[in-house]
Design an enzyme around this catalytic site. Sequence first.
Site, PDB file in Angstrom:
ATOM      1  CD  GLN A   1      11.423 -74.192 -27.543  1.00 25.13           C
ATOM      2  OE1 GLN A   1      11.050 -74.836 -28.497  1.00 25.13           O
ATOM      3  NE2 GLN A   1      11.489 -72.877 -27.570  1.00 25.13           N
ATOM      4  CG  PHE A   2      13.743 -74.758 -20.040  1.00 18.85           C
ATOM      5  CD1 PHE A   2      13.519 -73.802 -19.062  1.00 18.85           C
ATOM      6  CD2 PHE A   2      14.861 -74.627 -20.851  1.00 18.85           C
ATOM      7  CE1 PHE A   2      14.396 -72.732 -18.906  1.00 18.85           C
ATOM      8  CE2 PHE A   2      15.732 -73.573 -20.714  1.00 18.85           C
ATOM      9  CZ  PHE A   2      15.506 -72.615 -19.733  1.00 18.85           C
ATOM     10  CB  THR A   3      12.083 -71.338 -23.544  1.00 22.36           C
ATOM     11  OG1 THR A   3      11.944 -71.965 -24.810  1.00 22.36           O
ATOM     12  CG2 THR A   3      13.551 -71.261 -23.154  1.00 22.36           C
TER      13      THR A   3
END
Length: 145
Positions: A78-80
């Site tokens: 989850q790059f966020t």
Amino acid sequence: MRALIQRVAQAKVEVDQQCIGSIDQGLLVFIGVEKGDSTDDVDRLLKKILAYRVFADNNDKMNLSVTDVQGGLLLVSQFTLAANTQKGLRPSFSSAAPPAEGETLYNYFVEQAKNLHPTVATGRFGADMKVQLLNDGPVTFLLET
């Protein structure tokens, strides 16, 4: 590197309406890779996740780890999680690792987890995933290296 861990009674991840990973009791782990992260960061964070005491013992105290309860791990990139939300009304992703670097470290994380823990399921890096979970508690922690 950041990991948002959630104690779950069950969790699953779907891609294109097909389940690609699921666990019963255990930890859903969202993994965010930042610029400058390394395999050493992965090793430290994974060791902490496997030993982090978030499950209840016989006295209803959080004294047991996912390893102690023989729970599953569901690992989802989850790059966020690498977003900077300090200013304005739009997140900045300038601190996130480039996709190729993020994928390499995520894959290393998965490989190491499978070497150290018997029940590991995953999402798919970069995919549009649908994650369903039954948070147990709720119990959620943000771990960082």
